[in-house]
Enzyme design. Sequence first.
Site, short mmCIF file in Angstrom:
data_model
loop_
_atom_site.label_atom_id
_atom_site.label_comp_id
_atom_site.label_asym_id
_atom_site.label_seq_id
_atom_site.Cartn_x
_atom_site.Cartn_y
_atom_site.Cartn_z
N ASP A 1 -7.03 -1.48 -4.41
CA ASP A 1 -8.08 -1.07 -3.48
C ASP A 1 -9.02 -0.05 -4.11
OD1 ASP A 1 -6.89 -2.72 -1.55
OD2 ASP A 1 -5.66 -1.07 -0.78
N ASP B 238 0.87 -1.18 0.00
CA ASP B 238 0.00 0.00 0.00
C ASP B 238 0.90 1.22 0.00
OD1 ASP B 238 -2.39 -1.46 0.12
OD2 ASP B 238 -2.37 -1.50 2.31
#
Length: 189
Positions: free
Chosen positions: A142, A128
Amino acid sequence: MSRRAHPRLRATRAVMVTVAVLGLVLDRVTKHWALHALSSHDHQIIPGWLSLHVVYNSGAAFSMGTSFTIGLSCLSIIALAFVLVWVFPRARGRLTSLASGLIAAGIAGNLLDRLLREPGPMRGTVVDFIAVRYFAVFNVADVCITSAAILFIWWAVRSDRAVERAVKRADAVDLARTGGASGTAEEGS
Protein backbone atom coordinates in the site's frame (compact mmCIF):
# COMPACT_ATOMS: atom_id res chain seq x y z
CA MET A 1 19.01 -5.76 -37.95
CA SER A 2 18.25 -5.52 -34.24
CA ARG A 3 17.69 -2.21 -32.57
CA ARG A 4 19.36 -1.78 -29.21
CA ALA A 5 17.82 0.46 -26.61
CA HIS A 6 19.53 3.74 -25.87
CA PRO A 7 21.71 3.48 -22.72
CA ARG A 8 19.50 5.98 -20.86
CA LEU A 9 16.38 3.99 -21.75
CA ARG A 10 18.06 0.79 -20.57
CA ALA A 11 18.91 2.55 -17.30
CA THR A 12 15.31 3.68 -16.75
CA ARG A 13 14.06 0.16 -17.42
CA ALA A 14 16.63 -1.19 -14.98
CA VAL A 15 15.37 1.28 -12.35
CA MET A 16 11.76 0.16 -12.91
CA VAL A 17 12.55 -3.53 -12.68
CA THR A 18 14.85 -3.10 -9.68
CA VAL A 19 12.32 -0.98 -7.78
CA ALA A 20 9.51 -3.39 -8.64
CA VAL A 21 11.47 -6.45 -7.50
CA LEU A 22 12.83 -4.81 -4.33
CA GLY A 23 9.40 -3.41 -3.43
CA LEU A 24 7.76 -6.78 -3.95
CA VAL A 25 10.42 -8.60 -1.93
CA LEU A 26 10.17 -6.04 0.89
CA ASP A 27 6.38 -6.43 0.94
CA ARG A 28 6.58 -10.24 1.06
CA VAL A 29 9.30 -10.26 3.74
CA THR A 30 7.51 -7.75 5.98
CA LYS A 31 4.20 -9.60 5.68
CA HIS A 32 5.93 -12.87 6.56
CA TRP A 33 7.60 -11.18 9.54
CA ALA A 34 4.30 -9.62 10.67
CA LEU A 35 2.48 -12.94 10.55
CA HIS A 36 5.09 -14.54 12.80
CA ALA A 37 6.20 -11.69 15.07
CA LEU A 38 2.87 -9.98 15.63
CA SER A 39 0.60 -12.97 16.04
CA SER A 40 0.54 -12.87 19.83
CA HIS A 41 0.49 -9.13 20.58
CA ASP A 42 0.59 -5.60 19.23
CA HIS A 43 3.77 -3.54 19.12
CA GLN A 44 3.26 0.12 20.02
CA ILE A 45 5.67 2.29 18.02
CA ILE A 46 4.18 5.66 19.01
CA PRO A 47 1.74 4.86 21.83
CA GLY A 48 -1.80 5.74 20.91
CA TRP A 49 -0.89 6.69 17.32
CA LEU A 50 1.22 4.11 15.49
CA SER A 51 1.23 0.40 16.16
CA LEU A 52 1.93 -2.87 14.42
CA HIS A 53 -0.73 -5.58 14.45
CA VAL A 54 -2.01 -8.01 11.86
CA VAL A 55 -5.35 -7.45 10.14
CA TYR A 56 -6.67 -9.65 7.34
CA ASN A 57 -8.35 -7.48 4.71
CA SER A 58 -10.55 -9.05 2.05
CA GLY A 59 -11.44 -5.65 0.62
CA ALA A 60 -9.63 -2.67 -0.84
CA ALA A 61 -8.29 0.44 0.87
CA PHE A 62 -9.95 1.18 4.22
CA SER A 63 -11.55 -2.31 4.00
CA MET A 64 -14.04 -1.13 1.38
CA GLY A 65 -15.51 -3.80 -0.90
CA THR A 66 -15.00 -6.77 1.41
CA SER A 67 -17.65 -8.75 -0.48
CA PHE A 68 -16.00 -7.95 -3.82
CA THR A 69 -12.72 -9.85 -3.32
CA ILE A 70 -12.85 -11.79 -6.60
CA GLY A 71 -13.60 -8.57 -8.49
CA LEU A 72 -10.70 -6.83 -6.74
CA SER A 73 -8.43 -9.72 -7.71
CA CYS A 74 -9.50 -9.40 -11.35
CA LEU A 75 -9.01 -5.62 -11.28
CA SER A 76 -5.54 -6.14 -9.79
CA ILE A 77 -4.58 -8.53 -12.58
CA ILE A 78 -5.81 -6.04 -15.20
CA ALA A 79 -4.03 -3.15 -13.47
CA LEU A 80 -0.74 -5.06 -13.23
CA ALA A 81 -0.96 -6.09 -16.89
CA PHE A 82 -1.65 -2.44 -17.84
CA VAL A 83 1.38 -1.24 -15.86
CA LEU A 84 3.67 -3.88 -17.37
CA VAL A 85 2.42 -3.55 -20.97
CA TRP A 86 1.56 0.15 -21.26
CA VAL A 87 3.20 2.15 -18.46
CA PHE A 88 6.63 0.44 -18.29
CA PRO A 89 7.45 0.94 -22.00
CA ARG A 90 6.47 4.62 -21.87
CA ALA A 91 8.36 5.63 -18.73
CA ARG A 92 11.31 7.78 -19.77
CA GLY A 93 12.73 9.65 -16.79
CA ARG A 94 13.88 8.71 -13.30
CA LEU A 95 10.68 9.93 -11.68
CA THR A 96 8.31 7.98 -13.92
CA SER A 97 10.57 4.92 -13.75
CA LEU A 98 10.56 5.00 -9.96
CA ALA A 99 6.79 5.50 -9.84
CA SER A 100 6.21 2.70 -12.37
CA GLY A 101 8.33 0.27 -10.38
CA LEU A 102 6.56 1.21 -7.14
CA ILE A 103 3.07 0.80 -8.60
CA ALA A 104 3.98 -2.60 -10.05
CA ALA A 105 5.44 -3.74 -6.70
CA GLY A 106 2.38 -2.59 -4.79
CA ILE A 107 -0.17 -4.16 -7.09
CA ALA A 108 1.79 -7.43 -7.28
CA GLY A 109 2.31 -7.59 -3.51
CA ASN A 110 -1.38 -7.36 -2.67
CA LEU A 111 -2.36 -9.51 -5.66
CA LEU A 112 -0.12 -12.33 -4.44
CA ASP A 113 -1.97 -12.27 -1.11
CA ARG A 114 -5.31 -12.49 -2.94
CA LEU A 115 -4.05 -15.38 -5.06
CA LEU A 116 -2.16 -17.39 -2.42
CA ARG A 117 -3.81 -16.78 0.96
CA GLU A 118 -6.89 -18.31 2.56
CA PRO A 119 -9.70 -18.83 1.82
CA GLY A 120 -8.41 -19.60 -1.69
CA PRO A 121 -7.25 -18.29 -5.06
CA MET A 122 -8.75 -14.94 -6.07
CA ARG A 123 -10.51 -14.79 -2.65
CA GLY A 124 -7.49 -14.51 -0.36
CA THR A 125 -7.11 -11.83 2.28
CA VAL A 126 -4.41 -9.17 2.19
CA VAL A 127 -2.16 -8.97 5.24
CA ASP A 128 -2.10 -5.44 6.68
CA PHE A 129 -0.07 -4.64 9.79
CA ILE A 130 0.89 -0.93 10.03
CA ALA A 131 -1.86 0.79 12.00
CA VAL A 132 -2.20 4.57 12.17
CA ARG A 133 -4.84 5.74 14.64
CA TYR A 134 -7.88 7.41 13.03
CA PHE A 135 -6.58 6.50 9.59
CA ALA A 136 -6.01 2.94 8.40
CA VAL A 137 -4.13 -0.32 8.70
CA PHE A 138 -1.92 -0.94 5.68
CA ASN A 139 1.23 -2.71 4.41
CA VAL A 140 4.35 -2.07 2.34
CA ALA A 141 2.47 -2.74 -0.93
CA ASP A 142 0.00 0.00 0.00
CA VAL A 143 2.90 2.36 0.75
CA CYS A 144 4.36 1.57 -2.70
CA ILE A 145 1.02 2.30 -4.42
CA THR A 146 0.49 5.55 -2.52
CA SER A 147 4.08 6.69 -3.15
CA ALA A 148 3.69 5.93 -6.86
CA ALA A 149 0.49 7.98 -7.02
CA ILE A 150 2.23 10.93 -5.35
CA LEU A 151 5.19 10.66 -7.73
CA PHE A 152 2.92 10.48 -10.79
CA ILE A 153 1.07 13.60 -9.61
CA TRP A 154 4.37 15.38 -8.96
CA TRP A 155 5.59 14.37 -12.44
CA ALA A 156 2.36 15.66 -14.03
CA VAL A 157 2.65 19.02 -12.25
CA ARG A 158 6.31 19.33 -13.23
CA SER A 159 5.49 18.39 -16.83
CA ASP A 160 2.75 21.03 -17.02
CA ARG A 161 5.16 23.66 -15.72
CA ALA A 162 7.81 22.57 -18.23
CA VAL A 163 5.29 22.90 -21.07
CA GLU A 164 4.30 26.37 -19.85
CA ARG A 165 7.98 27.43 -19.76
CA ALA A 166 8.55 26.02 -23.26
CA VAL A 167 5.54 27.90 -24.62
CA LYS A 168 6.75 31.15 -23.03
CA ARG A 169 10.23 30.62 -24.53
CA ALA A 170 8.73 29.92 -27.94
CA ASP A 171 6.55 33.03 -27.66
CA ALA A 172 9.62 35.10 -26.72
CA VAL A 173 11.55 33.72 -29.71
CA ASP A 174 8.62 34.46 -32.03
CA LEU A 175 8.36 37.96 -30.61
CA ALA A 176 12.08 38.55 -31.13
CA ARG A 177 11.92 37.26 -34.74
CA THR A 178 9.03 39.46 -35.67
CA GLY A 179 10.54 42.49 -34.00
CA GLY A 180 7.69 42.94 -31.58
CA ALA A 181 4.85 42.52 -34.08
CA SER A 182 3.04 39.42 -32.95
CA GLY A 183 -0.22 37.74 -33.62
CA THR A 184 -2.54 37.52 -36.52
CA ALA A 185 -5.42 39.66 -37.63
CA GLU A 186 -7.76 37.32 -35.76
CA GLU A 187 -5.97 37.97 -32.45
CA GLY A 188 -6.32 41.72 -32.85
CA SER A 189 -10.08 41.61 -33.26
